[in-house]
Every structure is written in C-alpha cells, then in structure tokens.
Enzyme design. Structure first.
Site, PDB file in Angstrom:
ATOM      1  CD  GLU A 247       6.542   0.824  -0.067  1.00  0.00           C
ATOM      2  OE1 GLU A 247       5.319   0.644  -0.029  1.00  0.00           O
ATOM      3  OE2 GLU A 247       7.143   1.279  -1.046  1.00  0.00           O
TER       4      GLU A 247
ATOM      5  CD  GLU B 236       0.546   5.543  -0.986  1.00  0.00           C
ATOM      6  OE1 GLU B 236       1.437   5.018  -0.300  1.00  0.00           O
ATOM      7  OE2 GLU B 236       0.449   5.407  -2.217  1.00  0.00           O
TER       8      GLU B 236
END
Ligand SMILES: *[C@@H]1O[C@H](CO)[C@@H](O)[C@H](O)[C@H]1NC(C)=O
Ligand SMILES: *[C@@H]1O[C@H](CO)[C@@H](O)[C@H](O)[C@H]1NC(C)=O
Length: 396
Positions: free
Chosen positions: A219, A310
């Site tokens: 990520e 997120e």
C-alpha cells in the site's frame, strides 16, 4: 491520560506512507514488546529500529531524518533478507514507461524535510522513530490483533482497532485481472481528523492471495493523523530503500487548498519483470522496493487492486466522526474541491500499462463519504473524486 501529552505536541499532517502487510502476519516478535511498555524495553526497541546515522537532518516540523548507511537499514534485520543483494534500480525505466500522458492536474508536492538538507551518497533518509511514537502505538493495545480476513483493513494503520466496523471506505476495486502494478496521481490534502486515534488516508492497494489467510498487500499513499507515525517497526522493515532523497513518513511540503492551488504526488508500484521485486516509484523516481523473497502471494502477480480513501470512525459520543476523507468535500464538488486521483493505471500480465477498467465502486456509507468514477477522459484517463465531511445531517 498519557495520550493528552502527545496530542499537545502534534498537529495533523499529511505524509507519504507505505505499508506492507506480509510482515504483519509473518512476524510476531514485534507485538509483545509494544504491549509491555517498560522504559528499558522502549529504549532497547528504539535502539534496534533506529539505525546509526551518518548524518541527521532536522525538518522544520521537528521530525528528524537519519541518513542511514544503505546497507544497514532496518530491512536487513529481516531474517529472509540476510543474504540479500541490494538492487539499486529497477530493470525497467519508470520515466520511459510512464512518460506519455501525464497532463498536469496539479503541482508536484515535495517533502518538507528536503528544505533542511540532503543525505550523502550511499545513505537513505529514515524518519527517526521516537519514544512518543512507541508510547502511542503501545497505548492502543490492539497491535497484534489484526483480523487476517479483513482484507482492506490490513496495514492501513497498525494503531487502529481492527474491528472492521470502524473503518469506512470509498474506493474503486479491480478484480479478476493479473496485475503487475498500479499507478495514480493522487491529489494531496490535509484533512481534519477529529480524534487522536483516528486517521484519514488516500491510497492504493495491490493484493496477492486475496482469499488466503496470509494474503500480501502493498500500500502507498498519503495519510493524515494527529501524530506522525511514519514508517514504523515491522510494518516497513521489509521495504528496502534505495533513494537518498525521498523519505517515507515525511510530511508534504505543501498541500492543496479548497478552490485554490492543487498539489499531487504520482505513485507507482510495479513488479520488476526481471527480479520479481515490487518497486515504489514516486513522481517518476524509484524510491525502493519490497523484495520478492519476503512475500508469499506476491512472488507472482497480484489478483486485486484498489484506489481511494479510508478513515477511522470511533463514534465518540455515539456520533459519526467528523474526520474528513480526502478534502472533506463530496465527490460531486469536483476539481479543486473534492480530492481526486487521476491517471489510474494497472500494469498487466505482459508488464504493459493500461487504463484501469472494469472497476467497481465500493462505498461503505455514501452519506458520509462518497466517490465518483470516470474513464476515457482525454486529460485524466481513468479518475475518481472521493471524500466527504463525515458527520452531517445525512450521516448522524
Ligand atoms: C556503509 O557500510 C559499508 C559496509 O559496512 C561500508 O563499506 C561503507 O563505507 C559505509 N558507507 C557509508 C557512507 O558510511
Ligand atoms: C544465507 O546463506 C547461507 C550460507 O549460504 C545459508 O545457509 C542461509 O540459509 C541463507 N539464508 C537465507 C535466508 O537465504
């Protein structure tokens, strides 16, 4: 409560961050130390993870970047990297591969610490982990409790409680392809974060073994929280940094303003067709790589890719958090107002870059944070706008 002490010293920042999930699952040694917060332990731990500096650079925001001998970086404490030979550059040339069509949708955001100095040859800048960083992580106590099946929750933030109900997403997902890379130009903002232990991030994920209990996820993106956690402990200890100019966990120099100047960072994660390592390329510059040897499911290609935002919602006081996602403005506000990602690409099974197509939009609660998706745009190719303010009359 001890937590107030650190809150006092830190403000929200937006920084480049990376996560590797494989190590969270395969490494157990880091967990116990954090829960036993003894001063001796803390000092020993800091000594182990902060490698000796050839030179130290103090950033204007107080962070210290240690220029660590490239051969002495934390990654090489990893047992599987004992005999590893550093690859100084990828076998592909990122600029050639991705040269063609990046029309400027914003200025390139650089890093604040770079104003204060440069690391010498053969060293890499590593943000020094502080006692406060450790206390913060230890105080949350859920560090080792990640649920291996909660795919996207992985790694997003190790300090988080990994109860998936507190994570909210607005993302696009690509499935069913063979992915050797992902890319996006990500608009950089500094969103409001309500609680000391919440965060807001904009990132991309590339995942192998998505249905396996030991899936691998790489990520990269930017993150804002009330502390600067940087690249911490085992989460990044498998990432081999090769670039002497770009720091992981470093605060961005400038961020976008509402209806004003826009800043962005272009991130590419791509499998090296020769070595099989996964390279991170920031603004066309190779920063380092996740070695194939420490990965299980990403020894080959990835099977899932995601892009978007997120946040963590701890529902303090029984209400939805007002932590912003993206710029804090919904997708429909568009350019300069909502956070964007453009030039969203995948790298296919033949190592050819392609527009990300056949993606599915996934929003946990569109009244709190939403996402709009477009493709075949002459300037932006595949793109998204995403974000929102959290708590509002539609999101109580
Ligand atoms: C880094 O370490 C290697 C091996 O110990 C050594 O030969 C080299 O001189 C060091 N480089 C720097 C810049 O300190
Ligand atoms: C490193 O090399 C040594 C000697 O060849 C070998 O015994 C060991 O298994 C290797 N370790 C790894 C992690 O490959």
């Amino acid at each position: 409560m001890a937590s107030h002490v650190f809150m006092f010293h830190r403000t929200v920042s937006s920084m480049l961050f990376l996560v590797i999930t494989a190590l969270v699952i395969t490494t157990s040694s880091g967990r116990r130390e954090i829960s036993e917060l003894q001063e001796v332990e803390i000092q020993r731990h800091l000594k182990r993870i902060n490698k000796p500096a050839v030179k130290s650079i103090k950033s204007l925001d107080g962070d210290i970047f240690d220029c660590v001998n490239i051969t002495n970086q934390l990654a090489f404490d990893h047992p599987l990297l004992k005999n590893h030979t550093i690859q100084m550059r990828p076998s592909f040339i990122p600029k050639d591969l991705f040269r063609n069509d990046k029309k400027q949708s914003g200025l390139i955001s650089t890093q604040l610490w770079q104003r204060s100095g440069k690391c010498p040859e053969n060293t890499v800048p590593i943000r020094r982990t502080t006692r406060k960083d450790l206390l913060r992580w230890g105080s949350i106590g859920s560090y080792g409790k990640k649920d291996p099946n909660a795919i996207r929750n992985y790694g997003s933030h190790p300090a988080a409680n990994f109860d998936p109900t507190i994570h909210e997403y607005a993302i696009i997902r690509g499935r069913g392809g063979i992915y050797n890379g992902i890319e996006a130009a990500i608009n950089v903002w500094k969103p409001h974060v309500q609680e000391w232990n919440e965060f807001s991030l904009a990132q991309m994920w590339i995942v192998g073994g998505i249905d396996a209990p030991d899936l691998n996820s790489l990520e990269a993106g930017w993150q804002a929280d009330r502390y600067k956690t940087g690249c911490y402990n085992h989460l990044c200890s498998g990432f081999v940094q090769t670039n002497q100019g770009i720091g992981i966990g470093a605060t961005f120099d400038r961020v976008s303003t509402y209806d004003g100047e826009q800043f962005k960072v272009t991130l590419l994660i791509m499998k090296d067709p020769q070595s099989g390592d996964w390279w991170l390329i920031v603004n066309d510059v190779s920063v380092g790589y996740w070695p194939k040897s420490i990965l299980s499911h990403l020894k080959g290609s990835a099977s899932a890719v995601d892009w978007g935002g997120e946040i963590l919602n701890f529902k303090v006081g029984g209400r939805h958090t007002n932590t912003d996602m993206g710029s804090g403005h919904f997708a429909e506000e568009g350019f300069k107002k909502s956070c964007s990602m453009d030039h969203i690409f995948i790298v296919d099974e033949h190592h050819v870059k392609r527009d990300a197509e056949n993606v599915k939009v996934d929003m946990d609660n569109a009244k709190c944070y939403n996402l709009a998706h477009g493709s075949n745009d002459p300037n932006w190719r595949t793109y998204i706008y995403f974000g929102g303010p959290g708590q509002n009359p539609g999101c109580p």
